[in-house]
Structures are given as structure tokens and as C-alpha cells.
Design a protein around this motif. Structure first.
Motif, mmCIF file in Angstrom:
data_model
loop_
_atom_site.group_PDB
_atom_site.id
_atom_site.type_symbol
_atom_site.label_atom_id
_atom_site.label_comp_id
_atom_site.label_asym_id
_atom_site.label_seq_id
_atom_site.Cartn_x
_atom_site.Cartn_y
_atom_site.Cartn_z
ATOM 1 N N ALA A 105 77.026 -4.325 3.022
ATOM 2 C CA ALA A 105 77.247 -4.222 4.469
ATOM 3 C C ALA A 105 77.729 -5.574 4.968
ATOM 4 O O ALA A 105 77.318 -6.611 4.447
ATOM 5 C CB ALA A 105 75.969 -3.830 5.181
ATOM 6 N N MET A 106 78.618 -5.532 5.948
ATOM 7 C CA MET A 106 79.209 -6.796 6.410
ATOM 8 C C MET A 106 79.017 -6.958 7.912
ATOM 9 O O MET A 106 79.140 -6.004 8.679
ATOM 10 C CB MET A 106 80.700 -6.788 6.071
ATOM 11 C CG MET A 106 81.386 -8.088 6.361
ATOM 12 S SD MET A 106 82.794 -8.278 5.257
ATOM 13 C CE MET A 106 83.626 -9.661 5.998
ATOM 14 N N PHE A 136 76.980 5.537 12.949
ATOM 15 C CA PHE A 136 78.301 5.964 12.473
ATOM 16 C C PHE A 136 78.395 5.975 10.934
ATOM 17 O O PHE A 136 78.823 6.958 10.327
ATOM 18 C CB PHE A 136 79.380 5.058 13.078
ATOM 19 C CG PHE A 136 80.776 5.526 12.809
ATOM 20 C CD1 PHE A 136 81.272 6.663 13.409
ATOM 21 C CD2 PHE A 136 81.606 4.827 11.939
ATOM 22 C CE1 PHE A 136 82.563 7.101 13.168
ATOM 23 C CE2 PHE A 136 82.897 5.253 11.688
ATOM 24 C CZ PHE A 136 83.371 6.393 12.310
ATOM 25 N N GLY A 137 77.980 4.883 10.331
ATOM 26 C CA GLY A 137 78.066 4.776 8.863
ATOM 27 C C GLY A 137 77.174 5.786 8.169
ATOM 28 O O GLY A 137 77.522 6.311 7.108
ATOM 29 N N ARG A 193 73.735 -2.626 12.606
ATOM 30 C CA ARG A 193 74.639 -1.684 11.933
ATOM 31 C C ARG A 193 74.630 -1.919 10.424
ATOM 32 O O ARG A 193 74.785 -0.981 9.637
ATOM 33 C CB ARG A 193 76.062 -1.859 12.490
ATOM 34 C CG ARG A 193 77.004 -0.795 11.996
ATOM 35 C CD ARG A 193 78.310 -0.819 12.724
ATOM 36 N NE ARG A 193 79.029 -2.068 12.515
ATOM 37 C CZ ARG A 193 80.222 -2.331 13.056
ATOM 38 N NH1 ARG A 193 80.792 -1.445 13.826
ATOM 39 N NH2 ARG A 193 80.824 -3.467 12.833
ATOM 40 N N ARG A 240 72.103 0.687 7.022
ATOM 41 C CA ARG A 240 72.702 1.246 5.794
ATOM 42 C C ARG A 240 71.883 0.898 4.549
ATOM 43 O O ARG A 240 72.185 1.367 3.466
ATOM 44 C CB ARG A 240 74.136 0.748 5.644
ATOM 45 C CG ARG A 240 75.038 1.334 6.725
ATOM 46 C CD ARG A 240 76.476 1.019 6.462
ATOM 47 N NE ARG A 240 76.835 1.371 5.108
ATOM 48 C CZ ARG A 240 77.657 0.660 4.368
ATOM 49 N NH1 ARG A 240 78.192 -0.440 4.850
ATOM 50 N NH2 ARG A 240 77.942 1.029 3.147
ATOM 51 N N ALA A 284 84.972 0.135 9.557
ATOM 52 C CA ALA A 284 84.945 1.557 9.182
ATOM 53 C C ALA A 284 85.044 1.705 7.668
ATOM 54 O O ALA A 284 84.391 2.575 7.071
ATOM 55 C CB ALA A 284 86.090 2.294 9.863
ATOM 56 N N MET A 296 83.952 -0.486 5.493
ATOM 57 C CA MET A 296 82.634 -0.856 4.961
ATOM 58 C C MET A 296 81.644 0.289 5.179
ATOM 59 O O MET A 296 80.721 0.466 4.397
ATOM 60 C CB MET A 296 82.093 -2.116 5.653
ATOM 61 C CG MET A 296 82.863 -3.392 5.403
ATOM 62 S SD MET A 296 82.982 -3.937 3.687
ATOM 63 C CE MET A 296 81.306 -4.291 3.243
ATOM 64 N N ASP A 297 81.840 1.035 6.270
ATOM 65 C CA ASP A 297 80.965 2.165 6.590
ATOM 66 C C ASP A 297 81.342 3.421 5.795
ATOM 67 O O ASP A 297 80.815 4.503 6.077
ATOM 68 C CB ASP A 297 81.052 2.503 8.093
ATOM 69 C CG ASP A 297 80.141 1.610 8.920
ATOM 70 O OD1 ASP A 297 79.227 1.014 8.342
ATOM 71 O OD2 ASP A 297 80.345 1.502 10.151
ATOM 72 N N ALA A 298 82.255 3.290 4.848
ATOM 73 C CA ALA A 298 82.698 4.415 4.000
ATOM 74 C C ALA A 298 83.210 5.586 4.831
ATOM 75 O O ALA A 298 82.874 6.742 4.586
ATOM 76 C CB ALA A 298 81.563 4.860 3.080
ATOM 77 N N THR A 299 84.022 5.292 5.832
ATOM 78 C CA THR A 299 84.531 6.344 6.712
ATOM 79 C C THR A 299 85.773 6.992 6.095
ATOM 80 O O THR A 299 86.731 6.290 5.779
ATOM 81 C CB THR A 299 84.913 5.740 8.081
ATOM 82 O OG1 THR A 299 83.905 4.811 8.457
ATOM 83 C CG2 THR A 299 85.049 6.811 9.139
ATOM 84 N N ARG A 344 88.385 10.902 9.531
ATOM 85 C CA ARG A 344 87.364 10.551 10.522
ATOM 86 C C ARG A 344 87.724 9.229 11.228
ATOM 87 O O ARG A 344 87.447 9.051 12.410
ATOM 88 C CB ARG A 344 86.007 10.444 9.829
ATOM 89 C CG ARG A 344 84.829 10.462 10.770
ATOM 90 C CD ARG A 344 83.555 10.718 9.972
ATOM 91 N NE ARG A 344 82.421 10.003 10.515
ATOM 92 C CZ ARG A 344 81.632 10.446 11.490
ATOM 93 N NH1 ARG A 344 81.868 11.618 12.028
ATOM 94 N NH2 ARG A 344 80.621 9.738 11.911
ATOM 95 N N ARG A 367 87.796 9.481 15.100
ATOM 96 C CA ARG A 367 86.686 8.807 15.767
ATOM 97 C C ARG A 367 87.019 7.383 16.219
ATOM 98 O O ARG A 367 86.321 6.828 17.047
ATOM 99 C CB ARG A 367 85.458 8.768 14.837
ATOM 100 C CG ARG A 367 84.850 10.135 14.552
ATOM 101 C CD ARG A 367 84.260 10.784 15.805
ATOM 102 N NE ARG A 367 83.310 9.927 16.477
ATOM 103 C CZ ARG A 367 82.023 9.855 16.198
ATOM 104 N NH1 ARG A 367 81.516 10.612 15.262
ATOM 105 N NH2 ARG A 367 81.230 9.040 16.872
#
Lengths: 348, 336
Positions: A78-79, A98-99, A146, A150, B230, B232-235, B239, B243
Motif C-alpha cells: 500500500a502506498m 474503495f480498494g 486508505r 488493506r 487506483a 495500488m488499490d487493484a482497481t 471500474r 468510478r
């Protein structure tokens, strides 16, 4: 979990080589700080670890698994970005979840993780607000939140405090240290701020022009810098350097003072401003003339110059009565001397 | 060198300096009389005069004409009939069946224009968005493609109409391709469906460059960090689009919608050159109806044309207000 190993990492942008072969091992739960001047490649190195950029050559392993060619999403990291990178059209709650929604986590678990992170970071009351309705410090907390929700293998923090004012930066620094102690997760932290590096790090990686200059604990870096660059970069104000010649096991300093050295040839003697003091009459000392006195209350910074040595900075305890134009003699102890050879490498 | 440049600059700006000096005494006098606040009015005056002469006065005149009857063009020769022209336009058995209306051509034009706006604006937004998304990527020859897509915007609508009429005519380029592929030639512009589709396609091709540019500017204003966050959030990419990209592009999309809608309702020149409103009345749009009733038909009726244009203007105002409201809401959504 959270061991990261870099092996021969190189990165070039077109014909420009930015990272020149970095080898580094980061232990589980360790907080490692990348520090160095602008353009030294610290953020690039962090992005390579994150998977946002691909190395030109070399290998990146996380917990023994080669992730070099894996995307950012598949590395479990995570960054926290310098700009926070919060989604402006989403509420804090939506930003945090969101993640997790991407990972198709059950809603109950998402809610639980978000609430937990919000409680940990004291942002529970902000969950319905949008990022533009938050202060810099609050945004920073949300950005960290955020990352926390995760539950990553490691946190990557790219100058996370650089957009905050000095007071808030101090507070957030302490909170980050407490957070690391609580989570015990590996953290890689990029900064150009020495105080952040010294206070937060288990180990500091000093970078210059895409190369590692030294990796060590903060106090070792301060007490035993391995080369001239590290000696000059770590510590504020900067270390005083005297270029001289070592003959017959001795090197002369301005004003007749001598230091004993097991070396022959050109040397650079370094003494930190905090390690100089006003000399007693019979003491070995450097003679200098005062140009400026900065009385800060608890300490006094004296700017002086010595013949053949340029400027000398001294940090004296308390409020000694020194006036501009005065001739002073500055003493030092042998154990506080740093000597470097002609190539800038530490002697002894 | 710098001195030379300075001299050239002075000579080049001399006419402007002289004009400014000529106005100087007038400005001083005005400022003395009205104060600094009066200067604002002074500088706005030329623009407001142009706006008044070319927009406000014609608008008022148009409304006055819509209250008059007869075929005479001079206002003095026309008789006042109140809202009779509006009554004539709105008199209808079933608005969905133009033939039951007294002014069936007006309602045919309304129906055609509504369908045109619905399909053309949808197509325009989709095509512009896709093009902007592609041009926003780091593709080879990006500058060239941007120019290619923007080039039709620089063409006169009449030229656009002529080019496509040449392409789509019986012995045009399109039929050359069709016959070379082994199919029978199609009389594109004589077919109701193809003619309508051609009007939509051609006007989309002609204007999409402009809308693409607006969307491209919006895409480039979205911080890169958000996409990296996004990532990094594996989006998943879809999406990310729905989004992140789309909500952040909201204000730009609203602008595109407003402009495309207004232009769509006003469609005239390229469609008129391309199809002339035909075959039959299948591509008769409101502006062409107004033009023909007011100026081109044998029994011209300027009052009826003026009333139709006032009604069209009202529709445009309502649409614009709705879109502006949506745009402000989208903007507030992004910044709050």
C-alpha cells in the motif's frame, strides 16, 4: 511477512540512467527511510518497489517471491502519496473502502475495517466528508487510513509529510512512529527531511545520484559516516571540513592544532559544529574570526572563518558572550574527528 | 540584439499607441465625470453595443414579428394578430402524429430534430469520449491523430455537406467501394433511413474534434496520482473508468452535452447542403423549416417563422438551464 529484497536494480528513462544497481534487504517489520538530495532517485526506487514503474534490470523480491514483473496490484503493498491522491469526488468512507470493494470483500468486513482504521487514526467524524472539506493533516490521516485498511505486506510512504506545516509535521511524525510500533508492519519511507529520517527510521538508506552511499542506523550514520557525502548530508548544521595533508602520522589544522592519523597523503578532517567548543588557554585549538553570531537561546550558532580553511560553524551550548569580529579558539576531542582519504572514504 | 527587438516592438505598436493617445482625453473626461466605477461601463460599452445590435434588438424584433401576420417583410406593413401564430403552430390533434396538426411540417421538423438530437448527441458524446480516451494514451503519432480529428472542425459546414454529398451520391466514393466489394450500389441520400443516418454521421464527424478537445483537456486535468492510487488499490480498468475518470470528467461532460445539444437543435447548414431536407421531409429540421417558411417558400410567413424560432429558443433555454444545473451539481460533487 514483509521482507523486501532488491538485487542489482537499475532504472533508465531513455538514455538517462537514474538508478545504478541497487542491492538492499529490508527486514520484516523494519522502518527504512530513503533519504538523499533532490534527484537522487529515492522516489523512483520507491515506485519500482511499488510496481508503478518497471526496473530496466534487476530483481525485486517480497517475502522470497520474485515480483519484478508483477503489477502494483499483485504485490500486496500500500502506498501513501505525497499529494495524498484521495479521490476528490468520494467521501472519506468511500475513499477508505474503495480498494476493499475492488477485492470483492463482504460489506460487513469492509465496514469493520474502515471503522477500525478510522478509530485508530481518529477520523471517525470525518467519514461522511469529502477530501476538499478536510485540512492537510486530516487528508494525510485519510491517506494513511486508505493504506491501513488493506492490511498490506508493507507500507510505502512517499514524502507523506512534506505538504504539512512545521508544527503539524512534528505531530504527524510522532503519530507515524506510534502507528509503526502498533502495526509492526514493514514501512519504506521517502523523505528529504533529515529530522524525519533520524527520528523515524530503524535504518536509513542514503542515496546519491542513483547509488546507495550508506545503509545504517540513524546514530551510526551520524557517528560513523562512511564517506564525505554522508558526513556532509547527515547532521544539521553541516559538518565542518578541513582539507589538509597527513605526514608522519599527523595532520595539521588551521591555527596549529594537530590530529594523530594512521594515514599519509591528502585527507579531509570533519568535525561537527556541535563538537567544537571554546578552548581553554593551553588547549589544542583552531583559531578563527567570528563573522556572525546567532543566539537561539538554548544554543548559539557561531559563523567564523579560519585562515586557509574557509568558514567554520560552531554550535555552542547556552548563551556565551561572543561578539562579531572577535578572535576565538575552538577546541575538539579526538573521538569526534572524522577523517576521509582523497577518495572521500572514511579512514579508520 | 535586445535593443533592436525593443525598437521593432516600439515601431510595431506605434499605431496602437497613437490610437490610445487619441482616446486619452475622452477617457480622462469620462473618469472625471463618472469615477473609476464608470470606467467599467466605458470598456464594456463597445461589446454591449454589438451584443445589443446583433442579439437583443433582433430578439425583440423577432418576438414582435411573431405577433404579426401577413406576407410582407417590413414590420410597418404587417398586421398585429397577437398570439395567433403560436396558436397556429400549437394547434394539433395528436402531437405524436404530425399529420393531425395544422402546421404538420413544423411538427415533422420537431420530431426529426428531436430524434436527431437524441441520436446525434448520444453518438457525439460516445465517439468524442472514446477518441479522447485513446488520444490521452501514450500512443505513437498522438499529435498527428489529434490534428486529424480536429481538422473537420476547421471546415465550413457547407464544405462538409458538399464533401459528404459527393461521397454519398449515386456515383460517389461510397458506392465505388460498395460495388468493388461486389454489392449493388445504394442510393444513400434517397433512402429515408440512410439520409437521416448520414445527417447524424456527417454532423458528428464535423464537430467531434471540438468536443474531443474539451474532453481531452478534462482527462489531462485529472491528477496522475489518482490513477496510481487506483492501481495500488487493484482497481480493474473498467471500474477506474466508471468510478474515477467519468465522475471527475463530469464538468467537462456537462459542457459537451450543453454545447452538443444546442448545436444539435440548431442543425441546419451541413444537413441542408447534404440532403436538402429530403427525401420528402425525412431530414427536415426545425431551423430549415423556419428558414423556408420565413424566407424561401413562395407564400412566405415571417410571423410564423418568428413564432417557431421563439418556441425553439425557449426549448434551448430550458435545455441549457437543465444542463447548467447538472454541470454545477457535478462540479460541486467533485470539489466538495
Amino acid at each position: 511477512m514483509g521482507r523486501i529484497a532488491l538485487e542489482g536494480i537499475r532504472k533508465s528513462f531513455g538514455t538517462v540512467d537514474v538508478i545504478h544497481g541497487i542491492d538492499l534487504e529490508i527486514g520484516e517489520g523494519e522502518l527504512v527511510v530513503f533519504v538523499g538530495p533532490s534527484g537522487c532517485g529515492k522516489s523512483t526506487l520507491l515506485r519500482l518497489i511499488a510496481g508503478l514503474d518497471q526496473p530496466t534490470s534487476g530483481k525485486i523480491e517480497i517475502d522470497g517471491v520474485d515480483v519484478t514483473r508483477k503489477g502494483a496490484a499483485d504485490r500486496g503493498l500500500a502506498m501513501v502519496f505525497q499529494s495524498y491522491a484521495l479521490y476528490p469526488h468520494m467521501t472519506v468512507r468511500q475513499n477508505l473502502s474503495f480498494g476493499l470493494e475492488n477485492a470483492r470483500m463482504p460489506k460487513a468486513e469492509i465496514d469493520q475495517r474502515v471503522e477500525e482504521a478510522a478509530r485508530m487514526l481518529d477520523i471517525g467524524e470525518l467519514l461522511t466528508r469529502r477530501p476538499t472539506q478536510l485540512s492537510g493533516g486530516q487528508r494525510q490521516r485519510v491517506a494513511i487510513g486508505r493504506a491501513i485498511v488493506r492490511n498490506p505486506t508493507a507500507f510505502l510512504l512517499d514524502e507523506p509529510l512534506s505538504n504539512l506545516d512545521a508544527e503539524l509535521r512534528g505531530t504527524m511524525r510522532a503519530e507515524l512512529a506510534a502507528l509503526h510500533a502498533r502495526l509492526a508492519t514493514t514501512m519504506i519511507y521517502v523523505t528529504h527531511d533529515q529530522i524525519e529520517a533520524m527520528t523515524l527510521a530503524d535504518r536509513i538508506v542514503v542515496l546519491r545520484k542513483g547509488r546507495i552511499e550508506q545503509v545504517d542506523t540513524p546514530l551510526n550514520l551520524y557517528n560513523r559516516p562512511q564517506n564525505l557525502f554522508v558526513a556532509g548530508f547527515i547532521g544539521a548544521p553541516n559538518m565542518n571540513f578541513f582539507v589538509t595533508e597527513a605526514k608522519s602520522g599527523r595532520a595539521a589544522l588551521p591555527g596549529g592544532a594537530e590530529v594523530v592519523l594512521d594515514h599519509a597523503g591528502p585527507v579531509t578532517i570533519g568535525i561537527r559544529p556541535q563538537h567544537l567548543r571554546l578552548a581553554q588557554d593551553s588547549e589544542r585549538a583552531i583559531a578563527a574570526k567570528v563573522h556572525l553570531v546567532e543566539a537561539l537561546g538554548a544554543e548559539t550558532v557561531v559563523h567564523a572563518s579560519a585562515e586557509g580553511a574557509g568558514s567554520i560553524l560552531t554550535v555552542l551550548e547556552g548563551q556565551p558572550l561572543i561578539e562579531r569580529g572577535a578572535e576565538i579558539r575552538l577546541a575538539f576531542d579526538d573521538e569526534n574527528i572524522h577523517a576521509f582519504d582523497a577518495d572521500g572514504q572514511r579512514i579508520g | 540584439m535586445a535593443r533592436f527587438g525593443e525598437t521593432v516592438g516600439r515601431v510595431a505598436t506605434l499605431p496602437l499607441v497613437l490610437i490610445a493617445r487619441a482616446f486619452d482625453p475622452v477617457l480622462r473626461l469620462w473618469q472625471r465625470g463618472t469615477g473609476t466605477g464608470g470606467m467599467v461601463a466605458f470598456f464594456l460599452l463597445p461589446n454591449m453595443a454589438i451584443f445589443g445590435v446583433f442579439v437583443i434588438i433582433p430578439l425583440v424584433l423577432n418576438f414582435v414579428y411573431s405577433l404579426t401576420g401577413g406576407t410582407n417583410i417590413l414590420l410597418g406593413d404587417r398586421s398585429f394578430i397577437g398570439f395567433g401564430q403560436y396558436g397556429r403552430l400549437l394547434e394539433c390533434g395528436n402531437y405524436l402524429q404530425p399529420l393531425t396538426c395544422r402546421e404538420d411540417q413544423f411538427w415533422t421538423a420537431v420530431r426529426n430534430t428531436s430524434l436527431f438530437v437524441l441520436f446525434q448527441v448520444s453518438l457525439m458524446v460516445c465517439v468524442s469520449m472514446i477518441t479522447a480516451l485513446i488520444l490521452n494514451r501514450n500512443i505513437a503519432g498522438r499529435g498527428f491523430f489529434r490534428a486529424v480529428f480536429f481538422f473537420p472542425v476547421l471546415l465550413s459546414p457547407v464544405v462538409v455537406g458538399l464533401i459528404w454529398r459527393w461521397i454519398l451520391q449515386r456515383q460517389g466514393l461510397m458506392n465505388l467501394i460498395v460495388t468493388n466489394l461486389g454489392f449493388d450500389p445504394v442510393v444513400w441520400l434517397n433512402d429515408r433511413f440512410f439520409a437521416f443516418a448520414a445527417a447524424i454521421g456527417v454532423s458528428t464527424w464535423a464537430h467531434m474534434g471540438f468536443y474531443t478537445l474539451i474532453l481531452l483537456a478534462g482527462l489531462q486535468a485529472i491528477p496522475k496520482d489518482l490513477y496510481e492510487a487506483a492501481e495500488m488499490d487493484a482497481t480493474p480498468p473498467a471500474r477506474v473508468f466508471w468510478r474515477i475518470t467519468l465522475p471527475l470528467l463530469g464538468p467537462n461532460l456537462a459542457v459537451v452535452l450543453v454545447l452538443a445539444l444546442i448545436r444539435g437543435v440548431q442543425i441546419f447548414d451541413e444537413a441542408y447542403v447534404l440532403t436538402g431536407g429530403g427525401p420528402g421531409t425525412s431530414t427536415l429540421f426545425l431551423t430549415q423549416y423556419i428558414y423556408e417558411v420565413g424566407f424561401a417558400s413562395f407564400l412566405r410567413n415571417p410571423g410564423l417563422a418568428a413564432a417557431a424560432s421563439i418556441l425553439m429558443g425557449l426549448v434551448l433555454v430550458v435545455l441549457t438551464l437543465i444542463q447548467l444545473g447538472l454541470s454545477r451539481r457535478a462540479e460541486r460533487g467533485n470539489t466538495r
